[in-house]
Design a protein around this motif. Structure first.
Motif, PDB file in Angstrom:
ATOM      1  N   HIS A  14       0.098  -1.015 -11.875  1.00  0.00           N
ATOM      2  CA  HIS A  14       1.288  -0.957 -11.025  1.00  0.00           C
ATOM      3  C   HIS A  14       2.536  -0.604 -11.828  1.00  0.00           C
ATOM      4  CE1 HIS A  14       1.280  -5.010 -12.736  1.00  0.00           C
ATOM      5  NE2 HIS A  14       2.587  -5.043 -12.533  1.00  0.00           N
ATOM      6  N   ARG A  15       2.476  -0.721 -13.145  1.00  0.00           N
ATOM      7  CA  ARG A  15       3.617  -0.366 -13.989  1.00  0.00           C
ATOM      8  C   ARG A  15       3.669   1.147 -14.157  1.00  0.00           C
ATOM      9  NH1 ARG A  15       3.246  -4.791 -18.976  1.00  0.00           N
ATOM     10  NH2 ARG A  15       3.688  -6.661 -17.709  1.00  0.00           N
ATOM     11  N   PRO A  16       4.779   1.781 -13.817  1.00  0.00           N
ATOM     12  CA  PRO A  16       4.853   3.241 -13.912  1.00  0.00           C
ATOM     13  C   PRO A  16       4.533   3.792 -15.294  1.00  0.00           C
ATOM     14  CG  PRO A  16       6.683   2.401 -12.616  1.00  0.00           C
ATOM     15  CD  PRO A  16       5.991   1.204 -13.197  1.00  0.00           C
ATOM     16  N   ALA A  17       5.008   3.131 -16.349  1.00  0.00           N
ATOM     17  CA  ALA A  17       4.760   3.625 -17.708  1.00  0.00           C
ATOM     18  C   ALA A  17       3.276   3.570 -18.048  1.00  0.00           C
ATOM     19  CB  ALA A  17       5.576   2.825 -18.722  1.00  0.00           C
ATOM     20  N   VAL A  18       2.604   2.522 -17.611  1.00  0.00           N
ATOM     21  CA  VAL A  18       1.165   2.401 -17.851  1.00  0.00           C
ATOM     22  C   VAL A  18       0.413   3.460 -17.052  1.00  0.00           C
ATOM     23  CG1 VAL A  18      -0.858   0.928 -17.495  1.00  0.00           C
ATOM     24  CG2 VAL A  18       1.244  -0.050 -18.440  1.00  0.00           C
ATOM     25  N   HIS A  19       0.754   3.611 -15.801  1.00  0.00           N
ATOM     26  CA  HIS A  19       0.106   4.618 -14.953  1.00  0.00           C
ATOM     27  C   HIS A  19       0.255   6.009 -15.558  1.00  0.00           C
ATOM     28  CE1 HIS A  19      -0.291   7.490 -11.632  1.00  0.00           C
ATOM     29  NE2 HIS A  19      -1.055   6.576 -11.023  1.00  0.00           N
ATOM     30  N   ASP A  20       1.476   6.358 -15.973  1.00  0.00           N
ATOM     31  CA  ASP A  20       1.719   7.692 -16.519  1.00  0.00           C
ATOM     32  C   ASP A  20       0.968   7.906 -17.833  1.00  0.00           C
ATOM     33  OD1 ASP A  20       3.345   8.078 -14.357  1.00  0.00           O
ATOM     34  OD2 ASP A  20       5.234   7.877 -15.462  1.00  0.00           O
ATOM     35  N   ALA A  21       0.896   6.850 -18.660  1.00  0.00           N
ATOM     36  CA  ALA A  21       0.165   6.964 -19.926  1.00  0.00           C
ATOM     37  C   ALA A  21      -1.321   7.166 -19.678  1.00  0.00           C
ATOM     38  CB  ALA A  21       0.404   5.721 -20.781  1.00  0.00           C
ATOM     39  N   LEU A  22      -1.877   6.466 -18.699  1.00  0.00           N
ATOM     40  CA  LEU A  22      -3.304   6.611 -18.380  1.00  0.00           C
ATOM     41  C   LEU A  22      -3.611   8.005 -17.828  1.00  0.00           C
ATOM     42  CD1 LEU A  22      -4.057   3.105 -16.818  1.00  0.00           C
ATOM     43  CD2 LEU A  22      -4.745   3.950 -19.071  1.00  0.00           C
ATOM     44  N   MET A  23      -2.636   8.636 -17.223  1.00  0.00           N
ATOM     45  CA  MET A  23      -2.840  10.009 -16.752  1.00  0.00           C
ATOM     46  C   MET A  23      -2.963  10.991 -17.916  1.00  0.00           C
ATOM     47  SD  MET A  23      -3.152  10.219 -13.462  1.00  0.00           S
ATOM     48  CE  MET A  23      -2.815  11.963 -13.152  1.00  0.00           C
ATOM     49  N   LEU A  24      -2.508  10.595 -19.099  1.00  0.00           N
ATOM     50  CA  LEU A  24      -2.531  11.477 -20.269  1.00  0.00           C
ATOM     51  C   LEU A  24      -3.829  11.390 -21.060  1.00  0.00           C
ATOM     52  CD1 LEU A  24       1.088  10.892 -21.664  1.00  0.00           C
ATOM     53  CD2 LEU A  24       0.289  12.804 -20.249  1.00  0.00           C
ATOM     54  N   VAL A  25      -4.578  10.289 -20.922  1.00  0.00           N
ATOM     55  CA  VAL A  25      -5.778  10.114 -21.729  1.00  0.00           C
ATOM     56  C   VAL A  25      -6.933  10.887 -21.103  1.00  0.00           C
ATOM     57  CG1 VAL A  25      -4.945   7.851 -22.464  1.00  0.00           C
ATOM     58  CG2 VAL A  25      -6.588   8.009 -20.572  1.00  0.00           C
ATOM     59  N   ASP A  26      -7.960  11.124 -21.896  1.00  0.00           N
ATOM     60  CA  ASP A  26      -9.121  11.867 -21.395  1.00  0.00           C
ATOM     61  C   ASP A  26      -9.956  11.022 -20.440  1.00  0.00           C
ATOM     62  OD1 ASP A  26      -9.014  14.421 -23.113  1.00  0.00           O
ATOM     63  OD2 ASP A  26      -8.852  12.821 -24.599  1.00  0.00           O
ATOM     64  N   ASP A  27     -10.232   9.786 -20.843  1.00  0.00           N
ATOM     65  CA  ASP A  27     -11.074   8.905 -20.037  1.00  0.00           C
ATOM     66  C   ASP A  27     -10.285   7.643 -19.679  1.00  0.00           C
ATOM     67  OD1 ASP A  27     -13.162  10.677 -20.173  1.00  0.00           O
ATOM     68  OD2 ASP A  27     -14.198   9.634 -21.800  1.00  0.00           O
ATOM     69  N   ASN A  28      -9.876   7.583 -18.443  1.00  0.00           N
ATOM     70  CA  ASN A  28      -9.151   6.436 -17.909  1.00  0.00           C
ATOM     71  C   ASN A  28     -10.175   5.555 -17.190  1.00  0.00           C
ATOM     72  OD1 ASN A  28      -7.315   4.678 -16.637  1.00  0.00           O
ATOM     73  ND2 ASN A  28      -6.968   6.124 -14.951  1.00  0.00           N
ATOM     74  N   ILE A  29     -10.744   4.589 -17.913  1.00  0.00           N
ATOM     75  CA  ILE A  29     -11.875   3.800 -17.410  1.00  0.00           C
ATOM     76  C   ILE A  29     -11.349   2.449 -16.902  1.00  0.00           C
ATOM     77  CG2 ILE A  29     -14.102   2.782 -17.954  1.00  0.00           C
ATOM     78  CD1 ILE A  29     -14.444   4.858 -20.140  1.00  0.00           C
ATOM     79  N   LEU A  30     -11.446   2.254 -15.600  1.00  0.00           N
ATOM     80  CA  LEU A  30     -10.889   1.058 -14.966  1.00  0.00           C
ATOM     81  C   LEU A  30     -11.998   0.236 -14.306  1.00  0.00           C
ATOM     82  CD1 LEU A  30      -7.649   2.502 -13.292  1.00  0.00           C
ATOM     83  CD2 LEU A  30      -7.980   1.618 -15.616  1.00  0.00           C
ATOM     84  N   LYS A  31     -11.868  -1.075 -14.424  1.00  0.00           N
ATOM     85  CA  LYS A  31     -12.877  -2.007 -13.931  1.00  0.00           C
ATOM     86  C   LYS A  31     -12.736  -2.237 -12.432  1.00  0.00           C
ATOM     87  CE  LYS A  31     -13.798  -5.714 -16.271  1.00  0.00           C
ATOM     88  NZ  LYS A  31     -15.269  -5.496 -16.416  1.00  0.00           N
ATOM     89  N   LEU A  32     -13.894  -2.230 -11.760  1.00  0.00           N
ATOM     90  CA  LEU A  32     -13.974  -2.661 -10.371  1.00  0.00           C
ATOM     91  C   LEU A  32     -15.358  -3.251 -10.169  1.00  0.00           C
ATOM     92  CD1 LEU A  32     -12.544  -2.767  -7.577  1.00  0.00           C
ATOM     93  CD2 LEU A  32     -13.707  -0.602  -7.037  1.00  0.00           C
ATOM     94  N   ASP A  33     -15.497  -4.556 -10.425  1.00  0.00           N
ATOM     95  CA  ASP A  33     -16.806  -5.201 -10.375  1.00  0.00           C
ATOM     96  C   ASP A  33     -17.283  -5.450  -8.953  1.00  0.00           C
ATOM     97  OD1 ASP A  33     -17.127  -5.210 -13.095  1.00  0.00           O
ATOM     98  OD2 ASP A  33     -16.432  -7.270 -13.379  1.00  0.00           O
ATOM     99  N   THR A  34     -16.351  -5.548  -8.014  1.00  0.00           N
ATOM    100  CA  THR A  34     -16.692  -5.829  -6.628  1.00  0.00           C
ATOM    101  C   THR A  34     -15.434  -5.657  -5.803  1.00  0.00           C
ATOM    102  OG1 THR A  34     -17.586  -7.510  -5.110  1.00  0.00           O
ATOM    103  CG2 THR A  34     -16.176  -8.281  -6.873  1.00  0.00           C
ATOM    104  N   VAL A  35     -15.571  -5.713  -4.487  1.00  0.00           N
ATOM    105  CA  VAL A  35     -14.392  -5.737  -3.625  1.00  0.00           C
ATOM    106  C   VAL A  35     -14.237  -7.110  -2.972  1.00  0.00           C
ATOM    107  CG1 VAL A  35     -14.557  -3.273  -3.190  1.00  0.00           C
ATOM    108  CG2 VAL A  35     -15.657  -4.861  -1.598  1.00  0.00           C
ATOM    109  N   ASP A  36     -15.065  -8.049  -3.366  1.00  0.00           N
ATOM    110  CA  ASP A  36     -15.074  -9.390  -2.786  1.00  0.00           C
ATOM    111  C   ASP A  36     -14.124 -10.303  -3.572  1.00  0.00           C
ATOM    112  OD1 ASP A  36     -15.773 -12.166  -2.337  1.00  0.00           O
ATOM    113  OD2 ASP A  36     -17.555 -11.450  -1.306  1.00  0.00           O
ATOM    114  N   PRO A  37     -13.026 -10.759  -2.973  1.00  0.00           N
ATOM    115  CA  PRO A  37     -12.072 -11.605  -3.700  1.00  0.00           C
ATOM    116  C   PRO A  37     -12.681 -12.898  -4.228  1.00  0.00           C
ATOM    117  CG  PRO A  37     -11.091 -10.773  -1.668  1.00  0.00           C
ATOM    118  CD  PRO A  37     -12.555 -10.449  -1.603  1.00  0.00           C
ATOM    119  N   LEU A  38     -13.585 -13.495  -3.468  1.00  0.00           N
ATOM    120  CA  LEU A  38     -14.205 -14.744  -3.915  1.00  0.00           C
ATOM    121  C   LEU A  38     -15.038 -14.512  -5.173  1.00  0.00           C
ATOM    122  CD1 LEU A  38     -15.302 -16.356  -0.514  1.00  0.00           C
ATOM    123  CD2 LEU A  38     -13.299 -16.892  -1.927  1.00  0.00           C
TER     124      LEU A  38
END
Length: 311
Positions: free
Chosen positions: A180-204
């Motif tokens: 959600h931080r603009p500087a982080v988002h923009d920096a991740l757009m510059l890297v080759d592999d922006n690998i982000l975790k999503l283990d599930t969509v279940d909040p519990l």
């Protein structure tokens, strides 16, 4: 000394992460032959059990490796967290670095200049040795995007990559809590592999397994993942077993189907599904089977999204 006794001895393979606990195997054997063994046997058994239960990794900082990654190849690690502990916005029960509370750091985080200087020094050495990395990977003892100068460090790293190993990729492994931080988002757009975790969509499940520190809304995170417009690789841990008497199995249809719909909505360039590979701080966790991972991988690929499975 009998074979029955030998099984209690400290094994070097078990203790390379615990030099402060390691008793050399040769010394222990010599002691057992010449002294009363039962006290040392009891001690060794206790320490070995403790270490195997707590055999998690705290990486050097700011540079570690190179190491061989199941998913990335020859990886030179960049750790933006302190060298003596873990600092993360998640407290995952499967984290190879252990629980946050067990590894509170006392050292400061490395500065931007320290990261750049050490990275350049290492790349010079690797160039001289004729062994260049396939990837420069931001990982280590916690969440790299928490570093206050993360965006500047990404810029420095790309410049050094271009100078020393232009064929190497720059990769970030993140739990997505700071996108959600603009500087982080923009920096991740510059890297080759922006690998982000999503283990599930279940909040519990997230609260039980990933255990965020502070506010975390998976629906909000998915919406923010969409703003990378495909410049994102989704990484998901699938596993089975129990923790504190509750199932942590996310390989069934109740978890996979809604996760797959979220993946389709994010439309990433790739998905990586994987399972436990190292010791975990929580006991009772079980690897997902090859068949389970392959089945999930095939469903992602059927949706037109490249996917790899690591066992």
């Amino acid at each position: 000394m009998t074979r029955e006794n030998e099984k209690f001895l400290l094994n070097p393979k078990d203790f390379w992460l615990f030099p402060h606990l390691f008793v050399p195997l040769s010394f222990a054997r010599k002691y057992l032959r010449s002294k009363k063994p039962k006290y040392l046997l009891a001690f060794c058994s206790l320490i070995r059990t403790f270490a195997l239960t707590m055999s998690t990794i705290i990486y050097p900082s700011p540079i570690f490796g190179p190491v061989h990654s199941r998913r990335l190849g020859i990886s030179l690690g960049i750790n933006l967290m302190p060298a003596d502990g873990k600092a993360c916005t998640f407290d995952c029960i499967y984290c190879e670095c252990g629980f946050n509370a067990d590894h509170r750091p006392t050292l400061p985080i490395p500065t931007r200049q320290e990261v750049a200087d050490k990275l350049e020094q290492t790349l010079r050495q690797m160039t001289a040795e004729g062994q260049l990395p396939d990837v420069l990977t931001f990982a280590g003892n916690g969440e790299p995007t928490c570093h206050p100068h993360f965006a500047d460090i990404i810029s420095d790293t790309i410049q050094l990559r271009n100078a020393y190993c232009p064929k190497a990729k720059v990769c970030v492994l993140s739990n997505a809590t700071m996108i959600h931080r603009p500087a982080v988002h923009d920096a991740l757009m510059l890297v080759d592999d922006n690998i982000l975790k999503l283990d599930t969509v279940d909040p519990l499940y997230i609260n039980k397994v990933d255990r965020p520190n502070g506010h975390y809304d998976v629906a909000e995170t998915i919406e923010r993942m969409k703003t990378f417009h495909g410049h994102i690789i989704i990484q998901t841990m699938f596993m089975r077993g129990q923790y504190q008497g509750q199932s942590v199995d996310n390989t069934g249809e109740a978890y996979v189907a809604p996760w797959l719909e979220a993946v389709k909505a994010i439309a990433p360039q790739q998905v990586m599904v994987y399972t436990i590979d190292r010791e975990t701080p929580a006991q009772g966790l079980v690897k997902a089977s090859h068949e389970q991972l392959d089945a999930i991988r095939d469903r992602v690929m059927a949706a037109g999204i490249p996917c790899t499975a690591s066992y």
